[in-house]
Motif scaffolding. Structure first.
Motif, PDB file in Angstrom:
ATOM      1  N   GLU A   1       0.811  -1.208   0.000  1.00 41.35           N
ATOM      2  CA  GLU A   1       0.000   0.000   0.000  1.00 41.35           C
ATOM      3  C   GLU A   1       0.853   1.271   0.000  1.00 41.35           C
ATOM      4  O   GLU A   1       0.511   2.259  -0.642  1.00 41.35           O
ATOM      5  CB  GLU A   1      -0.950   0.009   1.211  1.00 41.35           C
ATOM      6  CG  GLU A   1      -2.130  -0.932   1.061  1.00 41.35           C
ATOM      7  CD  GLU A   1      -1.725  -2.388   1.242  1.00 41.35           C
ATOM      8  OE1 GLU A   1      -2.393  -3.260   0.671  1.00 41.35           O
ATOM      9  OE2 GLU A   1      -0.730  -2.651   1.951  1.00 41.35           O
ATOM     10  N   ALA A   2       1.952   1.283   0.742  1.00 44.11           N
ATOM     11  CA  ALA A   2       2.849   2.438   0.760  1.00 44.11           C
ATOM     12  C   ALA A   2       4.134   2.136   0.000  1.00 44.11           C
ATOM     13  O   ALA A   2       5.145   2.824   0.175  1.00 44.11           O
ATOM     14  CB  ALA A   2       3.164   2.853   2.203  1.00 44.11           C
ATOM     15  N   ALA A   3       4.103   1.092  -0.831  1.00 46.96           N
ATOM     16  CA  ALA A   3       5.292   0.687  -1.586  1.00 46.96           C
ATOM     17  C   ALA A   3       4.880   0.323  -3.006  1.00 46.96           C
ATOM     18  O   ALA A   3       5.190  -0.761  -3.507  1.00 46.96           O
ATOM     19  CB  ALA A   3       5.984  -0.486  -0.894  1.00 46.96           C
ATOM     20  N   GLU A   4       4.194   1.248  -3.669  1.00 44.40           N
ATOM     21  CA  GLU A   4       3.661   0.960  -4.997  1.00 44.40           C
ATOM     22  C   GLU A   4       4.762   0.775  -6.035  1.00 44.40           C
ATOM     23  O   GLU A   4       4.559   0.082  -7.028  1.00 44.40           O
ATOM     24  CB  GLU A   4       2.706   2.062  -5.430  1.00 44.40           C
ATOM     25  CG  GLU A   4       1.376   2.010  -4.701  1.00 44.40           C
ATOM     26  CD  GLU A   4       0.290   2.764  -5.439  1.00 44.40           C
ATOM     27  OE1 GLU A   4       0.619   3.530  -6.363  1.00 44.40           O
ATOM     28  OE2 GLU A   4      -0.890   2.585  -5.087  1.00 44.40           O
ATOM     29  N   ALA A   5       5.919   1.390  -5.820  1.00 41.27           N
ATOM     30  CA  ALA A   5       7.021   1.196  -6.764  1.00 41.27           C
ATOM     31  C   ALA A   5       7.436  -0.272  -6.780  1.00 41.27           C
ATOM     32  O   ALA A   5       7.683  -0.860  -7.839  1.00 41.27           O
ATOM     33  CB  ALA A   5       8.204   2.087  -6.401  1.00 41.27           C
ATOM     34  N   SER A   6       7.506  -0.897  -5.619  1.00 43.57           N
ATOM     35  CA  SER A   6       7.850  -2.322  -5.550  1.00 43.57           C
ATOM     36  C   SER A   6       6.784  -3.183  -6.222  1.00 43.57           C
ATOM     37  O   SER A   6       7.091  -4.179  -6.877  1.00 43.57           O
ATOM     38  CB  SER A   6       8.028  -2.762  -4.088  1.00 43.57           C
ATOM     39  OG  SER A   6       9.272  -2.343  -3.577  1.00 43.57           O
ATOM     40  N   PHE A   7       5.510  -2.794  -6.077  1.00 42.98           N
ATOM     41  CA  PHE A   7       4.441  -3.566  -6.716  1.00 42.98           C
ATOM     42  C   PHE A   7       4.505  -3.429  -8.232  1.00 42.98           C
ATOM     43  O   PHE A   7       4.316  -4.406  -8.958  1.00 42.98           O
ATOM     44  CB  PHE A   7       3.075  -3.116  -6.185  1.00 42.98           C
ATOM     45  CG  PHE A   7       1.936  -3.938  -6.721  1.00 42.98           C
ATOM     46  CD1 PHE A   7       1.964  -5.318  -6.637  1.00 42.98           C
ATOM     47  CD2 PHE A   7       0.847  -3.336  -7.313  1.00 42.98           C
ATOM     48  CE1 PHE A   7       0.909  -6.093  -7.126  1.00 42.98           C
ATOM     49  CE2 PHE A   7      -0.210  -4.098  -7.810  1.00 42.98           C
ATOM     50  CZ  PHE A   7      -0.175  -5.476  -7.715  1.00 42.98           C
ATOM     51  N   GLU A   8       4.794  -2.217  -8.717  1.00 39.96           N
ATOM     52  CA  GLU A   8       4.939  -2.046 -10.161  1.00 39.96           C
ATOM     53  C   GLU A   8       6.096  -2.889 -10.695  1.00 39.96           C
ATOM     54  O   GLU A   8       5.978  -3.531 -11.746  1.00 39.96           O
ATOM     55  CB  GLU A   8       5.173  -0.575 -10.510  1.00 39.96           C
ATOM     56  CG  GLU A   8       5.341  -0.347 -11.999  1.00 39.96           C
ATOM     57  CD  GLU A   8       5.509   1.095 -12.402  1.00 39.96           C
ATOM     58  OE1 GLU A   8       5.954   1.345 -13.548  1.00 39.96           O
ATOM     59  OE2 GLU A   8       5.203   1.986 -11.575  1.00 39.96           O
ATOM     60  N   LEU A   9       7.214  -2.915  -9.973  1.00 43.55           N
ATOM     61  CA  LEU A   9       8.359  -3.724 -10.406  1.00 43.55           C
ATOM     62  C   LEU A   9       8.009  -5.211 -10.391  1.00 43.55           C
ATOM     63  O   LEU A   9       8.409  -5.961 -11.288  1.00 43.55           O
ATOM     64  CB  LEU A   9       9.563  -3.447  -9.509  1.00 43.55           C
ATOM     65  CG  LEU A   9      10.152  -2.029  -9.570  1.00 43.55           C
ATOM     66  CD1 LEU A   9      11.332  -1.910  -8.614  1.00 43.55           C
ATOM     67  CD2 LEU A   9      10.583  -1.682 -10.993  1.00 43.55           C
ATOM     68  N   LEU A  10       7.255  -5.643  -9.366  1.00 36.74           N
ATOM     69  CA  LEU A  10       6.824  -7.044  -9.310  1.00 36.74           C
ATOM     70  C   LEU A  10       5.996  -7.394 -10.542  1.00 36.74           C
ATOM     71  O   LEU A  10       6.210  -8.444 -11.181  1.00 36.74           O
ATOM     72  CB  LEU A  10       5.997  -7.267  -8.038  1.00 36.74           C
ATOM     73  CG  LEU A  10       5.337  -8.639  -7.873  1.00 36.74           C
ATOM     74  CD1 LEU A  10       6.393  -9.715  -7.668  1.00 36.74           C
ATOM     75  CD2 LEU A  10       4.354  -8.634  -6.718  1.00 36.74           C
ATOM     76  N   MET A  11       5.060  -6.517 -10.904  1.00 36.60           N
ATOM     77  CA  MET A  11       4.223  -6.770 -12.080  1.00 36.60           C
ATOM     78  C   MET A  11       5.059  -6.795 -13.349  1.00 36.60           C
ATOM     79  O   MET A  11       4.895  -7.675 -14.206  1.00 36.60           O
ATOM     80  CB  MET A  11       3.134  -5.694 -12.182  1.00 36.60           C
ATOM     81  CG  MET A  11       2.069  -5.797 -11.105  1.00 36.60           C
ATOM     82  SD  MET A  11       0.794  -4.525 -11.271  1.00 36.60           S
ATOM     83  CE  MET A  11      -0.028  -5.085 -12.773  1.00 36.60           C
ATOM     84  N   ARG A  12       5.955  -5.839 -13.494  1.00 36.27           N
ATOM     85  CA  ARG A  12       6.780  -5.777 -14.722  1.00 36.27           C
ATOM     86  C   ARG A  12       7.706  -6.984 -14.829  1.00 36.27           C
ATOM     87  O   ARG A  12       7.976  -7.478 -15.929  1.00 36.27           O
ATOM     88  CB  ARG A  12       7.573  -4.472 -14.757  1.00 36.27           C
ATOM     89  CG  ARG A  12       6.692  -3.242 -14.969  1.00 36.27           C
ATOM     90  CD  ARG A  12       7.502  -1.982 -15.228  1.00 36.27           C
ATOM     91  NE  ARG A  12       6.616  -0.838 -15.392  1.00 36.27           N
ATOM     92  CZ  ARG A  12       5.975  -0.518 -16.516  1.00 36.27           C
ATOM     93  NH1 ARG A  12       6.142  -1.282 -17.595  1.00 36.27           N
ATOM     94  NH2 ARG A  12       5.196   0.547 -16.576  1.00 36.27           N
ATOM     95  N   ARG A  13       8.226  -7.457 -13.717  1.00 38.72           N
ATOM     96  CA  ARG A  13       9.091  -8.633 -13.762  1.00 38.72           C
ATOM     97  C   ARG A  13       8.341  -9.851 -14.292  1.00 38.72           C
ATOM     98  O   ARG A  13       8.885 -10.666 -15.028  1.00 38.72           O
ATOM     99  CB  ARG A  13       9.658  -8.908 -12.367  1.00 38.72           C
ATOM    100  CG  ARG A  13      10.785  -7.964 -11.973  1.00 38.72           C
ATOM    101  CD  ARG A  13      11.095  -8.005 -10.485  1.00 38.72           C
ATOM    102  NE  ARG A  13      12.142  -7.033 -10.147  1.00 38.72           N
ATOM    103  CZ  ARG A  13      12.205  -6.337  -9.022  1.00 38.72           C
ATOM    104  NH1 ARG A  13      11.258  -6.483  -8.103  1.00 38.72           N
ATOM    105  NH2 ARG A  13      13.181  -5.486  -8.811  1.00 38.72           N
ATOM    106  N   ILE A  14       7.068  -9.962 -13.918  1.00 37.09           N
ATOM    107  CA  ILE A  14       6.261 -11.093 -14.376  1.00 37.09           C
ATOM    108  C   ILE A  14       5.818 -10.887 -15.823  1.00 37.09           C
ATOM    109  O   ILE A  14       5.955 -11.782 -16.668  1.00 37.09           O
ATOM    110  CB  ILE A  14       5.037 -11.282 -13.452  1.00 37.09           C
ATOM    111  CG1 ILE A  14       5.502 -11.684 -12.053  1.00 37.09           C
ATOM    112  CG2 ILE A  14       4.088 -12.321 -14.016  1.00 37.09           C
ATOM    113  CD1 ILE A  14       4.406 -11.694 -11.011  1.00 37.09           C
ATOM    114  N   VAL A  15       5.291  -9.702 -16.143  1.00 42.97           N
ATOM    115  CA  VAL A  15       4.749  -9.435 -17.481  1.00 42.97           C
ATOM    116  C   VAL A  15       5.852  -9.424 -18.528  1.00 42.97           C
ATOM    117  O   VAL A  15       5.698  -9.973 -19.629  1.00 42.97           O
ATOM    118  CB  VAL A  15       3.991  -8.089 -17.488  1.00 42.97           C
ATOM    119  CG1 VAL A  15       3.576  -7.715 -18.899  1.00 42.97           C
ATOM    120  CG2 VAL A  15       2.762  -8.167 -16.582  1.00 42.97           C
TER     121      VAL A  15
END
Length: 540
Positions: free
Chosen positions: A383-397
């Protein structure tokens, strides 16, 4: 719904002032700035930043917030009527309010005759003068001037004539809105309605009324909604209900209640903004370094979670069977606790936000959901670490490696040496990286292991990526996670970073605090480098 369909209700947030009076809630100036910016994005009308006459931190906040552009919200400074021994123009508290240079000023005064006699120890007539003179003095210095009638409902029940006399003096002083406060939190909803109706009957239906409710009887949200139903058009509260004792009225419940249940309008209730509500709730918990309350209505993780077999079967066919609203309206999601059906809508929403092309039918969406569940089970929160979530998504996609090819870790080592009890520890970090085919071996000292690591990594990367020079680590938080006891427990590290354009949050989790910090630190750097790469490509 008639006229209510057209009525606008002002939302006034006091998380940064009243909310910080809650036990265990402590916010730095930078924390308060971050929360204020998030509230502005949500569409809060007024953000009360603090009491500039009471402490240096709030003075600094009002000075710092002037450096930021708010798209919608107006900042309010809070204070009291002037002290009885001064005239209004001599009072240091009122001068501090003016010096805060906010477009909105809110002051409170005594309504309950018991407080006037026993707390202020002045005459009832002198208190009326304090109210009128304080507001009249502040009136030329504020675009909007609000008067909080402290202990109004208790005061009205004890001496209605005097309570109404205080409101009349506030009107004489030039208040734009009279905010009726249930300061002790002991009034019940039916009493709120009856008293507000009588106030409007005796003072006129054209006066502007607000409500400020505390939650000591667990009715603050109900009291606020009831007040609006009988004529109030200004509601004060806090995100997540933070506040002294049992807390304040929870805006995360009030806003959807007003908009989705009662047909009123507010900026924060616009569909695109309302969908941010859950994110904002979790963000404020994270900034306060507290675990999110999963049982909160509307925004809690359990608010739309289904476990019982009958419930799961029913909501699979029709969510309305056990859900009072669609969770997506407030940015939440349905959770089926024994299946993998949850989370797709949130992933698709975030993908659009991050500029990642995904469709609901894409199998990679399910892969992201599964990975997200695994990470959350490990202790990650985004929730306060959206940059990490975006990187997680990009690593998978995109099938990327952890560092997206910018560099590879060979090893790192941190030495923390303390020789004498009264001397500071000497902390040195050594890092070996492979960057563009070359090995970089650097060392640096720092104020603690994370700062030393950051310095060593930058030293290795700056020659290759000069854009890292304007990146700063702005905040660092550690939370011990439930599980194994004591020093064997996992920790979650949250890092907030910034450059000249924006801010971003990253997260790491491990039994080893240095490893968790490394994860968050690397994500922060990778996010900055990706951002710079996209900017160059767009320019080309």
């Amino acid at each position: 719904m008639g006229e209510k369909d057209k009525a606008y209700v002002e939302i006034y947030d006091t998380t940064l002032r009243d909310g910080t009076q809650a036990e265990d809630v402590n916010l730095s100036v930078e924390d308060k700035i971050q929360v204020a910016l998030k509230l502005d994005e949500l569409g809060i009308d007024y953000i009360e930043g603090g009491w500039p006459g009471s402490n240096p931190k709030d003075v600094q906040f009002f000075r710092e917030i002037r450096n930021y552009h708010l798209g919608w919200a107006k900042i309010a400074a809070f204070g009291s009527t002037h002290m009885a021994k001064y005239r209004a123009e001599e009072d240091p508290n009122l001068r501090a309010l003016i010096e805060a240079q906010t477009p909105v000023i809110t002051i409170f005064g005594k309504t309950w005759d018991v407080h006037v006699r026993d707390a202020l120890r002045i005459t009832l007539e002198r208190n009326l003068e304090l109210i009128r003179d304080s507001l009249a003095y502040l009136r030329p210095h504020a675009e909007r001037l609000f008067y909080d009638a402290e202990h109004f409902f208790d005061g009205f029940k004890a001496n209605s004539d005097y309570a109404l006399a205080t409101l009349k003096k506030a009107i004489e002083g030039g208040a734009d809105c009279l905010v009726l406060c249930d300061t002790n939190g002991g009034t019940l909803p039916q009493e709120i309605a009856e008293i507000i109706k009588e106030v409007r009957s005796r003072l006129g239906k054209d006066i502007s009324l607000g409500i400020h409710a505390h939650n000591d009887s667990d009715t603050a949200v109900a009291n606020s909604l009831m007040a609006v139903s009988v004529g109030a058009r200004h509601v004060q509260g806090t995100i997540n209900g933070f506040g002294e004792r049992c807390g304040n009225a929870n805006l995360c419940s009030i806003i959807p209640g007003l908009v989705l249940k009662m047909g009123f309008k507010c900026k924060a209730g616009e569909p695109e903004r309302l969908r941010r509500l859950t994110e904002v709730s979790r963000f404020v918990f994270e900034i306060a370094n507290l675990p999110h309350n999963k049982y909160l209505p509307y925004v809690g993780r359990s608010a739309f979670a289904h476990k019982g077999g009958v419930h799961v079967s029913a909501v699979s066919r029709n969510p309305e069977t056990y859900e009072h609203i669609r969770p997506e309206l407030v940015g939440n999601s349905q959770r089926i606790l024994i299946s993998d059906l949850a989370g797709k809508s949130n992933v698709l929403y975030k993908a659009r936000q991050f500029g990642i092309s995904l469709s609901a039918e894409d199998p990679v969406v399910k892969e992201i959901v599964v990975r997200l569940k695994e990470r959350e089970n490990e202790g990650y929160q985004y929730e306060a670490a959206e940059a990490s979530f975006e990187l997680l998504m990009r690593r998978i996609v995109e099938g990327r490696k952890e560092t997206f090819g910018f560099f590879d870790l060979i090893s790192f080592r941190v030495l923390d040496v303390k020789r004498l009890e009264d001397e500071r520890s000497l902390v040195e970090a050594t890092v070996r990286l492979k960057v563009r085919g070359e090995e970089e071996h650097t060392a640096a000292v720092g104020n603690g292991p994370v700062n030393a690591l950051d310095n060593a990594v930058r030293k290795a990367l700056l020659a290759f990526y000069p854009e890292l020079a304007d990146m700063e680590l702005e905040d660092y938080k550690v939370r011990v996670l439930a599980g194994e006891p004591g020093t064997a427990a996992k920790v979650r590290v949250l890092i907030q970073s910034k450059d000249g354009e924006d801010r971003w949050g990253t997260v790491g989790v491990s039994h080893d605090i240095i490893e968790a910090s490394w994860q968050a630190l690397v994500d922060a750097i990778i996010y900055k480098l990706l951002k710079s790469r996209r900017k160059r490509l767009e320019a080309a």
